[in-house]
Design an enzyme around this catalytic site. Structure first.
Site, mmCIF file in Angstrom:
data_model
loop_
_atom_site.group_PDB
_atom_site.id
_atom_site.type_symbol
_atom_site.label_atom_id
_atom_site.label_comp_id
_atom_site.label_asym_id
_atom_site.label_seq_id
_atom_site.Cartn_x
_atom_site.Cartn_y
_atom_site.Cartn_z
ATOM 1 N N HIS A 1 0.828 -1.201 0.000
ATOM 2 C CA HIS A 1 0.000 0.000 0.000
ATOM 3 C C HIS A 1 0.860 1.247 0.000
ATOM 4 O O HIS A 1 1.767 1.394 0.824
ATOM 5 C CB HIS A 1 -0.899 0.007 1.248
ATOM 6 N N ASP B 1 -14.813 4.198 7.382
ATOM 7 C CA ASP B 1 -13.685 4.981 6.856
ATOM 8 C C ASP B 1 -14.161 5.882 5.727
ATOM 9 O O ASP B 1 -13.751 7.038 5.636
ATOM 10 C CB ASP B 1 -12.567 4.062 6.358
ATOM 11 N N ARG C 1 -13.466 14.285 6.888
ATOM 12 C CA ARG C 1 -12.114 14.823 7.141
ATOM 13 C C ARG C 1 -11.688 15.719 5.990
ATOM 14 O O ARG C 1 -11.053 16.751 6.185
ATOM 15 C CB ARG C 1 -11.120 13.667 7.299
ATOM 16 N N SER D 1 -7.234 4.848 9.247
ATOM 17 C CA SER D 1 -7.944 4.761 7.966
ATOM 18 C C SER D 1 -7.265 3.726 7.064
ATOM 19 O O SER D 1 -7.916 2.841 6.503
ATOM 20 C CB SER D 1 -7.937 6.153 7.322
ATOM 21 N N LYS E 1 -8.511 -0.628 6.447
ATOM 22 C CA LYS E 1 -8.770 -1.177 5.105
ATOM 23 C C LYS E 1 -7.830 -2.344 4.801
ATOM 24 O O LYS E 1 -8.229 -3.333 4.200
ATOM 25 C CB LYS E 1 -8.612 -0.073 4.055
HETATM 26 N N1 URA Z 1 -4.965 7.142 2.636
HETATM 27 C C1 URA Z 1 -6.000 6.586 3.308
HETATM 28 O O1 URA Z 1 -6.462 5.509 2.991
HETATM 29 N N2 URA Z 1 -6.501 7.273 4.356
HETATM 30 C C2 URA Z 1 -6.022 8.464 4.764
HETATM 31 O O2 URA Z 1 -6.510 9.001 5.710
HETATM 32 C C3 URA Z 1 -4.962 9.030 4.037
HETATM 33 C C4 URA Z 1 -4.438 8.335 2.982
#
Ligand code: URA
Length: 439
Positions: A82, A161, A168, A183, A187
């Site tokens: 990621h 999220d 946000r 966040s 995931k």
């Molecule tokens: N990527 C994400 O998945 N969440 C965030 O808050 C910032 C970057």
């Protein structure tokens, strides 16, 4: 729960118990807690910060808000990589087939770009016919057959999220390390892979502009992954300039194919090889980074990774002939070349502005419902520390019309700073956070 009392506690810098945080997040996901109370919570947390226990509780609550992908049918090792988001960062397109070719099973749930950052799904959409919506069944069957799948995250995974991120984004609270970590990691944990490698970006095109903040974010993510029983590690890589030379969608696919064909060297290729090597070591498929690097280079050199990419494209409905014939990818109608007005050395790049210039051409979205033009983008011909003479080409703008090209050209010129002195470019990898033994 007394929501106002919990908000007052956060406002005054006191720790909120895990059960209350869980209730806040879950009631927001159920649309019971109103936006204004969640906004107040986010801003109080942004200003006061979150303890490690609060960050873990937020992650657990977000994870509990939806379903999880069950990968138990896969023999493994299952891995996920990621990136925290950058410009010209198409590493998934190279690392996923490369790692699959070397025996790993890549389950990659990807996102779309927003603002100045690009998204893997938008890049894949530039391939004619490519499908990025796969059911869990299709995803698992595909990984069993060809070792990789890259597709959109289902809306059932971590709905909290999605709702919190949207809030946000409009309340100036994206940048809190604990909120970013929870966040991302909620995931990743919902995605089910045993091994998680994070590429935390730092620099002028990243969420984190300084290495200390990036390190804190990376460490928090590694701790959250480890606590959940996943082998988790992080690299902190440089985003003080676009990673590749191409910033767009079809052109980033083209660049990835050129890397897989063994035709490109440079920072983008280097990071792809480094990430793959770390994945091999993390999954014990290589003795050490040197051995892993040798395996990754061999899979590139032999054409095996390119072949894996072709199978991946074909399996997800895309045109496999793009691998041999890059002209089958969308091509912009207008190309404008930018040249240096005088001699100098490239001192700094406002990478976020370069990403915004590409987005303003149509390569990205400034708002969620903006339409992407797969053909447009920016090709940078220079990187930090490069010396140019007046008249040398520094970039090409690929646009749908002259007017948008001229606007992007101006943005691009403003984003580049030149020096009369020699400039030493930053390192590609700033730091590595090794996996910890699970608690
Ligand atoms: N990527 C994400 O998945 N969440 C965030 O808050 C910032 C970057």
């Amino acid at each position: 729960m007394d929501v106002v009392a919990a908000l007052a506690a956060k406002r005054d810098g006191r720790e909120i118990p895990a059960a209350q945080l869980r209730e806040l997040v879950l009631s927001f996901a159920r649309e019971e807690l109103p936006d204004y109370q969640m906004s107040a919570f986010l801003m109080a947390g942004y200003l006061r910060g979150f303890t490690a226990a609060e960050t873990a509780a937020l992650t657990d609550a977000m994870l509990a808000s939806g379903e999880r992908l069950d990968l138990s049918e896969l023999a493994g090792p299952t891995v996920d990589k990621h990136s925290t988001g950058g410009v010209g960062d198409g590493t998934t397109l190279v690392v996923a087939p490369l790692a699959a070719e070397l025996g790993l099973q890549i389950v990659k749930l990807s996102g779309r770009g927003l603002g100045h950052t690009g998204g893997t799904l938008d890049k894949l959409d530039a391939i004619p016919g490519m499908r990025t919506e796969l059911s869990s069944r299709e995803l698992i069957d595909q990984v069993q057959r060809i070792g990789l799948a890259v597709c959109a995250q289902s809306t059932e995974l971590v709905p909290a999220d999605r709702a919190m991120y949207a809030l946000r984004d409009v309340t100036a609270t994206v940048g809190a390390p604990a909120l970013i970590a929870s966040s991302i990691m909620s995931k990743k944990l919902a995605g089910g892979a045993d091994t998680i490698l994070l590429d935390v970006k730092v620099g002028s095109g990243a969420f984190m502009h300084d290495t200390h903040d990036a390190f804190e974010l990376a460490q928090t993510c590694v701790e959250l992954g480890t606590a959940a029983g996943r082998r988790t590690a992080a690299l902190i890589s440089d985003m003080n300039q676009p990673l590749g030379t191409q910033i767009g969608n079809a052109i980033e696919v083209r660049e990835a194919i050129e890397v897989l064909r063994g035709e490109r060297t440079g920072r983008f290729t280097e990071l792809c090889l480094t990430l793959t090597a770390h994945l091999l070591v993390l999954t014990a498929r290589a003795q050490d980074l040197k051995d892993a690097r040798r395996q990754a280079e061999q899979a590139l050199r032999s054409g095996a990774a390119l072949d894996r990419f072709r199978r991946f494209v074909e399996t997800q409905g895309g045109d496999p002939a793009i691998v041999e014939d890059l002209s089958r990818l969308p091509i912009a109608s207008v190309t404008c070349e930018l040249s240096a007005s005088q001699e100098g050395c490239l001192e700094s790049v406002d990478t976020e502005s370069v990403g915004r210039a590409a987005a303003s051409l149509g390569a990205g979205r400034m708002r969620k419902d903006d339409q992407i033009d797969p053909a447009v983008g920016i090709e940078l011909c220079v990187s930090l520390g490069d010396q140019v003479a007046g008249g040398d080409p520094i970039a090409r703008v690929l646009a749908r019309d002259k007017q948008t090209a001229e606007r992007a050209e101006r943005q691009l010129r403003d984003a580049l700073t030149w020096s009369t002195e020699t400039v030493v470019p930053p390192p590609l990898i700033h730091d590595t956070i090794e996996p910890r033994a699970p608690a």
